[in-house]
Design a protein around this motif. Sequence first.
Motif, PDB file in Angstrom:
ATOM      1  N   LEU A   1       0.808  -1.218   0.000  1.00 52.65           N
ATOM      2  CA  LEU A   1       0.000   0.000   0.000  1.00 52.65           C
ATOM      3  C   LEU A   1       0.841   1.269   0.000  1.00 52.65           C
ATOM      4  CD1 LEU A   1      -2.600  -1.128   2.693  1.00 52.65           C
ATOM      5  CD2 LEU A   1      -3.083  -0.807   0.256  1.00 52.65           C
ATOM      6  N   GLY A   2       2.131   1.129   0.344  1.00 50.80           N
ATOM      7  CA  GLY A   2       2.978   2.307   0.478  1.00 50.80           C
ATOM      8  C   GLY A   2       2.607   3.140   1.693  1.00 50.80           C
ATOM      9  N   LEU A   3       2.133   2.485   2.757  1.00 50.71           N
ATOM     10  CA  LEU A   3       1.721   3.182   3.978  1.00 50.71           C
ATOM     11  C   LEU A   3       2.644   2.792   5.133  1.00 50.71           C
ATOM     12  CD1 LEU A   3      -2.152   2.779   3.683  1.00 50.71           C
ATOM     13  CD2 LEU A   3      -0.823   4.877   3.311  1.00 50.71           C
ATOM     14  N   ARG A   4       2.772   3.693   6.083  1.00 52.09           N
ATOM     15  CA  ARG A   4       3.698   3.495   7.198  1.00 52.09           C
ATOM     16  C   ARG A   4       3.001   2.810   8.363  1.00 52.09           C
ATOM     17  NH1 ARG A   4       5.862   6.231  11.781  1.00 52.09           N
ATOM     18  NH2 ARG A   4       4.332   7.924  11.639  1.00 52.09           N
ATOM     19  N   ILE A   5       3.667   1.829   8.940  1.00 53.53           N
ATOM     20  CA  ILE A   5       3.222   1.213  10.190  1.00 53.53           C
ATOM     21  C   ILE A   5       4.349   1.348  11.203  1.00 53.53           C
ATOM     22  CG2 ILE A   5       1.559  -0.340   9.093  1.00 53.53           C
ATOM     23  CD1 ILE A   5       3.613  -2.564   9.192  1.00 53.53           C
ATOM     24  N   SER A   6       4.132   0.892  12.420  1.00 54.79           N
ATOM     25  CA  SER A   6       5.116   1.118  13.487  1.00 54.79           C
ATOM     26  C   SER A   6       6.371   0.271  13.291  1.00 54.79           C
ATOM     27  CB  SER A   6       4.477   0.805  14.838  1.00 54.79           C
ATOM     28  OG  SER A   6       3.455   1.733  15.120  1.00 54.79           O
ATOM     29  N   ALA A   7       7.381   0.616  14.065  1.00 59.45           N
ATOM     30  CA  ALA A   7       8.664  -0.084  13.989  1.00 59.45           C
ATOM     31  C   ALA A   7       8.486  -1.568  14.294  1.00 59.45           C
ATOM     32  CB  ALA A   7       9.653   0.545  14.969  1.00 59.45           C
ATOM     33  N   ARG A   8       9.320  -2.384  13.656  1.00 62.38           N
ATOM     34  CA  ARG A   8       9.182  -3.835  13.803  1.00 62.38           C
ATOM     35  C   ARG A   8       9.340  -4.271  15.253  1.00 62.38           C
ATOM     36  NH1 ARG A   8       9.036  -8.487  10.335  1.00 62.38           N
ATOM     37  NH2 ARG A   8       8.816 -10.230  11.794  1.00 62.38           N
ATOM     38  N   SER A   9      10.218  -3.637  16.001  1.00 62.41           N
ATOM     39  CA  SER A   9      10.436  -4.054  17.389  1.00 62.41           C
ATOM     40  C   SER A   9       9.172  -3.904  18.232  1.00 62.41           C
ATOM     41  CB  SER A   9      11.569  -3.238  18.010  1.00 62.41           C
ATOM     42  OG  SER A   9      11.270  -1.849  17.965  1.00 62.41           O
ATOM     43  N   LEU A  10       8.448  -2.791  18.039  1.00 59.38           N
ATOM     44  CA  LEU A  10       7.188  -2.601  18.769  1.00 59.38           C
ATOM     45  C   LEU A  10       6.157  -3.622  18.320  1.00 59.38           C
ATOM     46  CD1 LEU A  10       5.273  -1.023  20.640  1.00 59.38           C
ATOM     47  CD2 LEU A  10       4.783   0.485  18.693  1.00 59.38           C
ATOM     48  N   ARG A  11       6.066  -3.860  17.015  1.00 57.64           N
ATOM     49  CA  ARG A  11       5.067  -4.809  16.518  1.00 57.64           C
ATOM     50  C   ARG A  11       5.378  -6.237  16.961  1.00 57.64           C
ATOM     51  NH1 ARG A  11       5.170  -5.302  11.348  1.00 57.64           N
ATOM     52  NH2 ARG A  11       6.923  -3.908  10.834  1.00 57.64           N
ATOM     53  N   ASP A  12       6.657  -6.594  17.037  1.00 56.39           N
ATOM     54  CA  ASP A  12       7.028  -7.913  17.542  1.00 56.39           C
ATOM     55  C   ASP A  12       6.583  -8.078  18.997  1.00 56.39           C
ATOM     56  OD1 ASP A  12       8.175  -8.836  15.213  1.00 56.39           O
ATOM     57  OD2 ASP A  12      10.225  -8.280  15.778  1.00 56.39           O
ATOM     58  N   ASP A  13       6.796  -7.032  19.781  1.00 56.34           N
ATOM     59  CA  ASP A  13       6.394  -7.091  21.187  1.00 56.34           C
ATOM     60  C   ASP A  13       4.883  -7.245  21.320  1.00 56.34           C
ATOM     61  OD1 ASP A  13       6.841  -6.729  24.106  1.00 56.34           O
ATOM     62  OD2 ASP A  13       5.735  -4.866  23.771  1.00 56.34           O
ATOM     63  N   ILE A  14       4.129  -6.467  20.551  1.00 51.20           N
ATOM     64  CA  ILE A  14       2.664  -6.561  20.607  1.00 51.20           C
ATOM     65  C   ILE A  14       2.197  -7.923  20.102  1.00 51.20           C
ATOM     66  CG2 ILE A  14       0.532  -5.644  19.596  1.00 51.20           C
ATOM     67  CD1 ILE A  14       1.849  -2.855  19.694  1.00 51.20           C
ATOM     68  N   ALA A  15       2.797  -8.392  19.020  1.00 50.37           N
ATOM     69  CA  ALA A  15       2.373  -9.672  18.436  1.00 50.37           C
ATOM     70  C   ALA A  15       2.545 -10.821  19.417  1.00 50.37           C
ATOM     71  CB  ALA A  15       3.161  -9.943  17.160  1.00 50.37           C
ATOM     72  N   SER A  16       3.574 -10.761  20.222  1.00 50.83           N
ATOM     73  CA  SER A  16       3.845 -11.862  21.162  1.00 50.83           C
ATOM     74  C   SER A  16       2.711 -12.051  22.163  1.00 50.83           C
ATOM     75  CB  SER A  16       5.160 -11.602  21.909  1.00 50.83           C
ATOM     76  OG  SER A  16       5.044 -10.479  22.775  1.00 50.83           O
ATOM     77  N   ARG A  17       1.922 -10.992  22.391  1.00 48.67           N
ATOM     78  CA  ARG A  17       0.819 -11.086  23.354  1.00 48.67           C
ATOM     79  C   ARG A  17      -0.392 -11.810  22.776  1.00 48.67           C
ATOM     80  NH1 ARG A  17       0.746  -4.640  24.526  1.00 48.67           N
ATOM     81  NH2 ARG A  17       3.007  -4.358  24.615  1.00 48.67           N
ATOM     82  N   TYR A  18      -0.421 -11.993  21.456  1.00 44.15           N
ATOM     83  CA  TYR A  18      -1.609 -12.561  20.813  1.00 44.15           C
ATOM     84  C   TYR A  18      -1.368 -13.942  20.221  1.00 44.15           C
ATOM     85  CZ  TYR A  18      -3.622  -8.021  21.590  1.00 44.15           C
ATOM     86  OH  TYR A  18      -4.091  -6.883  22.202  1.00 44.15           O
ATOM     87  N   ARG A  19      -0.213 -14.533  20.520  1.00 42.24           N
ATOM     88  CA  ARG A  19       0.066 -15.871  20.034  1.00 42.24           C
ATOM     89  C   ARG A  19      -0.337 -16.895  21.090  1.00 42.24           C
ATOM     90  NH1 ARG A  19       5.426 -13.797  18.574  1.00 42.24           N
ATOM     91  NH2 ARG A  19       5.285 -12.879  16.490  1.00 42.24           N
ATOM     92  N   ASP A  20      -0.995 -17.941  20.646  1.00 38.20           N
ATOM     93  CA  ASP A  20      -1.352 -19.074  21.508  1.00 38.20           C
ATOM     94  C   ASP A  20      -2.240 -18.680  22.678  1.00 38.20           C
ATOM     95  OD1 ASP A  20       0.292 -20.762  19.930  1.00 38.20           O
ATOM     96  OD2 ASP A  20       2.053 -20.044  21.019  1.00 38.20           O
ATOM     97  N   ILE A  21      -3.078 -17.659  22.482  1.00 37.15           N
ATOM     98  CA  ILE A  21      -4.035 -17.292  23.521  1.00 37.15           C
ATOM     99  C   ILE A  21      -5.445 -17.432  22.968  1.00 37.15           C
ATOM    100  CG2 ILE A  21      -2.415 -15.683  24.614  1.00 37.15           C
ATOM    101  CD1 ILE A  21      -4.182 -13.402  23.460  1.00 37.15           C
ATOM    102  N   ASP A  22      -6.410 -17.514  23.887  1.00 34.64           N
ATOM    103  CA  ASP A  22      -7.796 -17.617  23.454  1.00 34.64           C
ATOM    104  C   ASP A  22      -8.655 -16.500  24.028  1.00 34.64           C
ATOM    105  OD1 ASP A  22      -7.343 -18.876  25.993  1.00 34.64           O
ATOM    106  OD2 ASP A  22      -9.360 -19.699  25.903  1.00 34.64           O
TER     107      ASP A  22
END
Length: 530
Positions: free
Chosen positions: A463-484
């Motif tokens: 899309l050519g759009l900006r999202i947050s830095a990978r380090s922040l997104r990695d940290d956030i993503a870790s909270r949503y893995r293997d949870i229900d």
Amino acid sequence: MHEHRTVVFFINPPNSNDVVSDSGSNEVIVANGAQHTDWANFPHLGILSLASYVDSFPSFEASYIDGVLYPLDVIVATIREHASRTLAVCLSAITANYESAIRIARAVKVLDARISVVMGNDHFTALSREILEHHGELIDCGFVGNEVYTGLRDYLRDQQQNQAHGIYPGSIRWQSGRIVADPAIREDINRVVEYALIDRTLPHSCTYGRNFTLRLGRRIFEVTGRMVQKGIPVEIGRGCIKFSGDDACSFCSIQYGGMWKNELPSERAWSVIHAAWKAGYDYLYVTADELPLTFARLILAMAESRPDWWVALPSDERPVLVGYARADGMEREHVLQAMLDIGFRILFVGVDAGAQQSLQALNKPLRNKDPIAAARKMYEANRRALANARKYGVAIKAGFVLGHAGMNEALLEENVATYIEFLAAGRDVIISADIELLSPEPGSKDFRYLSRPDEADAIADSLGLRISARSLRDDIASRYRDIDIFDRETAIEDYIRALMPELTKARLAAARDHVRAACVRYGIVIGDSL
């Protein structure tokens, strides 16, 4: 299990926010179900259909409870009252009510561990293995997708006879220390709907009817000239053209299972409509996820085979049909005319985004080799939807989504301006509008963008759009893995932090409220607590 256990509860749990929210919090709340214009206006078709099917067998007695109307303590008390005769409690779990569903399951096992707890619907389908890993002691069996009727019936029969290791199509469960899953089978759409079940166990109809009248009745009359009293969802087709290529809109969390499309023959579709009309319902909410593009053949066949009972009714006494349509589907004028001919007077139109780039980010256009051209075409179809509605005499219930991967302040302002322009231009044909912040529900592309940073990188780059830095997104993503279980409000906020770095939840909520205020100015219904 003792043979006299025949009662099977089918429960739509309360919204989890209503059960676990902190009433003293100053947090901005955006995932409030009561702000949807159809909240608590109609019976829940999923549990009603399954309850009706199971109740049609003499060995079972189905009970229907809608937690949109009844709080957790009343639901548990009702199960307690019938516990000695209860075979199973079946819970319809979407992300908005899943935590409540787990609370009900836990309460049931405390009441009587011999009662089977069965779970299904979109949240369970999307996260079935995570749910069974975390709560296998509470959930005896789950079902994924839509083709679950045969498997559920067979499972309940075996439970009644103390046989626990059969094959149950569409099921997933713990067995001999491991999770096993039985493949789904193709099934026809269920046509057995027993409307008396709605009030058999607890009264529901009066509240549904009152909410429907207060919210929508007057506005429907103003725009369509029809006075309708009582609404019910009906199912004559299931699916969306976007599912055919596994290409759903980014926010869509519908888990359609093994059949992307399922429909009744036209004569059976008419029999479903007749049964609802005979039961006293005059506003029939056809639940197919999209009609004119996906079910054109069915609609045209129904228009060619209008039954005698329908033809004999004066036009102002025929049931009003309501259904979903993409704006580009409304361009198919012969199908739109056929919809009008069989009673459709109101269409839910997911406008969803006002900017071409936002439509592309939401994956709203149909798949095309040139995605930019497809987004432009979708944008133009949205703008023509009002003219098409006027031409064919149909009213619109509009839906808008605020937020997407890479949305920035400029895109937000463009979307809001376009929404308000659309509402102002359509005040004569728009009955109601739902303006929602994007919620990353499990099963959707947006949930994957939140929990899988590589996929977020890919969509942002395309899309050519900006999202947050990978380090922040990695940290956030870790909270949503293997949870229900997770808090939807927090998930919305995390999505904004990860994928819309220029914006905040408060900014998006203010934009939503600005659009809602425009609706009020133009006399367009918005959802509010009743």
